[in-house]
Design an enzyme around this catalytic site. Sequence first.
Site, PDB file in Angstrom:
ATOM      1  N   ASP A  72      76.706  29.079  21.901  1.00  0.00           N
ATOM      2  CA  ASP A  72      76.019  27.870  21.424  1.00  0.00           C
ATOM      3  C   ASP A  72      76.977  26.959  20.646  1.00  0.00           C
ATOM      4  O   ASP A  72      76.667  26.528  19.534  1.00  0.00           O
ATOM      5  CB  ASP A  72      74.826  28.238  20.540  1.00  0.00           C
ATOM      6  CG  ASP A  72      73.977  29.361  21.122  1.00  0.00           C
ATOM      7  OD1 ASP A  72      73.755  29.351  22.350  1.00  0.00           O
ATOM      8  OD2 ASP A  72      73.553  30.242  20.353  1.00  0.00           O
ATOM      9  N   ASN A 118      58.866  29.928  28.193  1.00  0.00           N
ATOM     10  CA  ASN A 118      59.311  30.191  26.826  1.00  0.00           C
ATOM     11  C   ASN A 118      59.449  28.934  25.992  1.00  0.00           C
ATOM     12  O   ASN A 118      59.144  28.937  24.801  1.00  0.00           O
ATOM     13  CB  ASN A 118      60.652  30.911  26.851  1.00  0.00           C
ATOM     14  CG  ASN A 118      60.518  32.358  27.280  1.00  0.00           C
ATOM     15  OD1 ASN A 118      59.639  32.698  28.057  1.00  0.00           O
ATOM     16  ND2 ASN A 118      61.390  33.210  26.766  1.00  0.00           N
ATOM     17  N   GLU A 175      66.072  24.595  27.072  1.00  0.00           N
ATOM     18  CA  GLU A 175      66.529  24.714  25.688  1.00  0.00           C
ATOM     19  C   GLU A 175      67.908  24.074  25.546  1.00  0.00           C
ATOM     20  O   GLU A 175      68.472  23.531  26.492  1.00  0.00           O
ATOM     21  CB  GLU A 175      66.581  26.194  25.279  1.00  0.00           C
ATOM     22  CG  GLU A 175      67.607  27.014  26.053  1.00  0.00           C
ATOM     23  CD  GLU A 175      67.604  28.492  25.692  1.00  0.00           C
ATOM     24  OE1 GLU A 175      66.613  28.967  25.114  1.00  0.00           O
ATOM     25  OE2 GLU A 175      68.601  29.181  26.005  1.00  0.00           O
ATOM     26  N   HIS A 224      74.232  25.840  27.008  1.00  0.00           N
ATOM     27  CA  HIS A 224      74.093  25.464  25.598  1.00  0.00           C
ATOM     28  C   HIS A 224      75.294  24.628  25.163  1.00  0.00           C
ATOM     29  O   HIS A 224      76.070  24.994  24.288  1.00  0.00           O
ATOM     30  CB  HIS A 224      73.921  26.661  24.685  1.00  0.00           C
ATOM     31  CG  HIS A 224      73.251  26.267  23.401  1.00  0.00           C
ATOM     32  ND1 HIS A 224      72.026  26.732  23.017  1.00  0.00           N
ATOM     33  CD2 HIS A 224      73.634  25.391  22.428  1.00  0.00           C
ATOM     34  CE1 HIS A 224      71.680  26.181  21.862  1.00  0.00           C
ATOM     35  NE2 HIS A 224      72.648  25.346  21.486  1.00  0.00           N
TER      36      HIS A 224
END
Length: 326
Positions: A17, A165, A202, A266
């Site tokens: 990340d 999710n 995400e 990410h």
Amino acid sequence: MISATDYVNPLIVQRADPYIYKHTDGYYYFTASVPAYNLIEIRRAKTLNGLAHAAPRTIWRKHPDGSGPMSQLIWAPELHYIDGKWFIYFAAAHTKEFDHNGMFQHRMYCLECDNPNPMRDESDWVERGQVKTPLDTFALDATVFKAHGRLYYVWAQKDPAIKGNSNIYIAEMENPWTLKSKPVMLTKPEYDWETKIFWVNEGPAILHRNGKYFLTYSASATDENYAMGMLTIDEDADLLDARNWAKSPTPVFQSNLAIQQYGPGHNSFTVAEDGKTDLLVYHCRNYTDIKGDPLYDPNRHTMVQPFSWTADGRPEFGKPVPYNYE
């Protein structure tokens, strides 16, 4: 011309990340998830390759076990400079147990520092608490950006009424830790490449170029299926109207099987030392035989590479590059 071989890859090992920000002081600042998920660290250097050897400074540690919020699983910090102050956004849980939806129990939090040097001392950082949203559910991966003189917040969150999710939302902010407007959902997992094992959207990141905002995000499970998608909007359009955002039906960056680079994602964006070449920052693994939960495999490494632009002004990310260290 800047090329991928100008940078050491992986740039920083065992840092998932990754977020790199080049500040006006000439330093590149780096933060990311640490494998133990127990603290937030920053490192800085005058060059990107210098980050590989820069000593990290811990600026915040998780609260003691069993003490409530911010005491478990510290994920995906981002460092931002807003109106003369530093802010870090991160996700944290109060327990490692799952909730009734079978989800981790993360919420989003904000730290503030008004010292020009954000690495001077842990005591310079103040907890601004949870960034609250109308849905009190699993939430993570917040980023912020300014547009039209307004501050916007983009993040991933679970809606119990929607399969999967997490979806990605946007809202205007009252201040760097408080939402002002109602959240608007921009994308949810729907395509086959977004729903491999886990239905996930995400890790949003914002890039502003050529009269448009580009919002990249990551989808599917965090193994070799992880891949990046992208939304696009004209810079003068209403950012809070989901109809103005165009979603790519195919991934814009994915595993490069030929060189064993798996699950890139990410991401964040920065600029090269020449001040003009755009760079993609992301994490990747070089194997698929993961023992146990991929979340606890530490070998997602930070990678960096330049990318190009199409004739109509869209980013062309190419493929993950090979390791180039001896």
